[in-house]
Design an enzyme around this catalytic site. Structure first.
Site, PDB file in Angstrom:
ATOM      1  N   GLY A 169       0.826  -1.202   0.000  1.00 46.85           N
ATOM      2  CA  GLY A 169       0.000   0.000   0.000  1.00 46.85           C
ATOM      3  C   GLY A 169       0.858   1.249   0.000  1.00 46.85           C
ATOM      4  CE  LYS A 185      -2.651   9.447   6.878  1.00 43.57           C
ATOM      5  NZ  LYS A 185      -3.800  10.276   6.443  1.00 43.57           N
ATOM      6  N   GLY A 236       1.833   2.398   5.761  1.00 40.58           N
ATOM      7  CA  GLY A 236       3.019   1.599   6.043  1.00 40.58           C
ATOM      8  C   GLY A 236       3.663   1.975   7.365  1.00 40.58           C
ATOM      9  CD  GLU A 254       7.155  -5.335  -1.879  1.00 41.98           C
ATOM     10  OE1 GLU A 254       7.301  -4.448  -2.752  1.00 41.98           O
ATOM     11  OE2 GLU A 254       8.058  -6.112  -1.564  1.00 41.98           O
ATOM     12  CB  CYS A 297       3.217   0.368  -6.648  1.00 42.94           C
ATOM     13  SG  CYS A 297       3.518  -1.348  -7.140  1.00 42.94           S
TER      14      CYS A 297
END
Length: 478
Positions: free
Chosen positions: A188, A191, A193, A210, A245
């Site tokens: 994700g 923030k 993370g 990740e 991503c």
């Protein structure tokens, strides 16, 4: 919440009973995922369309086929991955044998993202299963159709006593993070993370994060421009309309080459998506109104309003934004300060292409960085100079399809990696095992210490064969 805690405790019971450790159990689960992907392909495609209006071709290429390939790769290598690895012994432990034994970590939590909700849920799970763990999967609530489908299908195809799905939003996620896990794998944004890492720290739980970042594309003038723009375009807009991503976040090229590049990209985009891309069925919608408004705010920034050279059309009702090119975007514009995660592609220009390296390295390290060139010296300098999770020359995003390469970030773009055997390793503990018999006693290692014993020990530590012989014959005598 009590039910999340109960699921974790149930999994600990199954794991503690040794249910997940056998080669046969692992193989059965991996085959179950392949079977699910094959038998329920239409259901998966429909769920991805409901969540993202994802074209069927993208759903198959980027999610379903890759999951099948990931499982088959694991099935092919699993027996060897599970074997203890014999390693060399040192002179100080002679005679002995040394092994590295992979063992499962235990009960793990996998939290996936909404942009590729099928593969980002199951690909880490494949690694967890292959390594012999029990697992809780928390799909993203922002992709509710896929989350619901996974909650329905996984108990049908996998061992529900060892693998469970928890649906929900922030309350459920918070409850899960309050528990102790043997590893947390999160995909994700940075923030969340940070929240995951902070929660894990309370229990000293290891994490794989990740994340993402602003993945740059350097375009040299020495390229096959027709091929380059097709690859850039499909890597940006053919991957969830930029909601990926590793999608290109911005382009760096020279001032002299920029007009040619822009014209080639315009031509390519019209060929791919037509004159009215908002009507194209080959491009995904923005996932929800919050993200649509976020992207609209980037476009409405007064610093970029006059920088749009292609696209910019929006359809708020259907959450569609056309592929958009922006030229000579100032560095202090909002669009250059955060990961775009959408169909907007700024182009910044430099006098010399080598200046690109400094621009990239002045920012936080990206998940991926790309270079298009025929210049081998420039390619070598790129690999030597640019730090990113992964690098790719003359294409975009394809490095993640090679199971022999680790996929992961560095610093703010993530920590840890997976794919192929790297997924197995991510969910395994490499246990050191040293085994000795009762022979080969060296009296020099035992008190009372004497100058002669110290001399022998120093010789052993320095790798002296004579010292080894003297130690083995028990000289000096006590």
């Amino acid at each position: 919440m009590a039910k999340e805690g109960a699921k974790g405790e149930a999994l600990r019971g199954s794991y503690g009973a040794g249910r997940t450790r056998s080669y046969e159990w692992r193989v059965a689960q991996l085959k179950g995922i392949v079977k699910m992907a094959e038998e329920r392909e239409k259901d998966i495609v429909d769920a991805l369309y409901a969540d993202l209006a994802k074209p069927e071709t993208e759903s198959y290429l980027h999610e379903i086929s890759l999951i099948k390939s990931s499982c088959k790769f694991a099935l092919k290598g699993l027996k060897n991955w599970m074997k203890p690895e014999k390693v060399s012994s040192s002179i100080t432990t002679f005679p002995s044998t040394a092994l590295v034994v992979p063992e499962p970590l235990g009960v793990v939590l996998i939290m996936s993202a909404w942009n590729y909700p099928f593969i980002l849920s199951l690909d880490p799970l494949i690694g967890a299963i292959a390594a012999g763990n029990a697992a809780v999967l928390k799909p993203s609530e922002i992709a509710p159709a896929t989350s619901s489908l996974l909650a329905k299908l996984l108990p049908e195809y996998l061992d529900n006593s060892c693998i469970k799905v928890v649906e929900g939003a922030v309350p459920e996620t918070t409850a899960l993070l309050e528990q102790k896990w043997d590893k947390i794998f999160y995909t994700g944004n940075g923030k969340v993370g940070r929240i995951v890492m902070a929660a894990a720290a309370k229990h000293l739980t290891p994490v794989v994060l990740e994340l993402g970042g602003k993945s740059p594309v350097i375009v040299d003038c020495n390229v096959d421009l027709k091929v380059a723009v097709k690859r850039i375009a499909v890597g940006k807009w053919g991957c969830n309309n930029g909601q990926a991503c590793i999608a290109p976040d911005y382009i760096i090229t020279t001032k002299s080459f920029a007009p040619k590049l822009v014209d080639a990209l315009k031509f390519c985009l019209e060929k791919f998506y037509g004159k009215d891309p908002l009507e194209s069925k080959d491009i995904s919608r923005i996932v929800n109104s919050n993200h649509f408004n976020r992207l609209s705010n980037l476009l409405d920034d007064k610093l970029v309003a006059d920088k749009i050279v292609h696209g910019g059309q929006r359809d708020e009702k259907h959450l569609k934004i056309a592929p958009t090119l922006l030229l000579d975007v100032p560095d202090d514009a909002l669009i250059m300060k955060e990961e775009i995660f959408g169909p907007l592609l700024p182009i910044i220009t430099v006098d010399k292409v080598e200046e690109s390296f400094g621009i990239i390295n002045s920012r936080t390290k990206p998940l991926a960085a790309y270079l298009f060139t025929k210049n081998k010296k420039l390619e070598e300098a790129f690999v030597r100079s640019v730090s990113a999770g992964g690098l790719l020359i003359n294409d975009v995003a394809l490095h993640l399809a090679n199971p022999h390469l680790p996929f992961g970030g560095v610093q703010e773009s993530g920590t840890g990696s997976y794919h192929g055997k790297f997924s197995f390793d991510a969910f395994s503990h490499k246990k050191a095992v040293l085994s000795r018999g009762f022979g080969g006693e060296a009296s020099a290692r035992y008190p009372p210490y004497t100058p002669q014993k110290q001399k022998i020990l120093r010789g052993l530590l320095n790798g002296s064969f004579l010292a080894l012989i003297l130690a083995l014959i028990g000289w000096p005598r006590d």
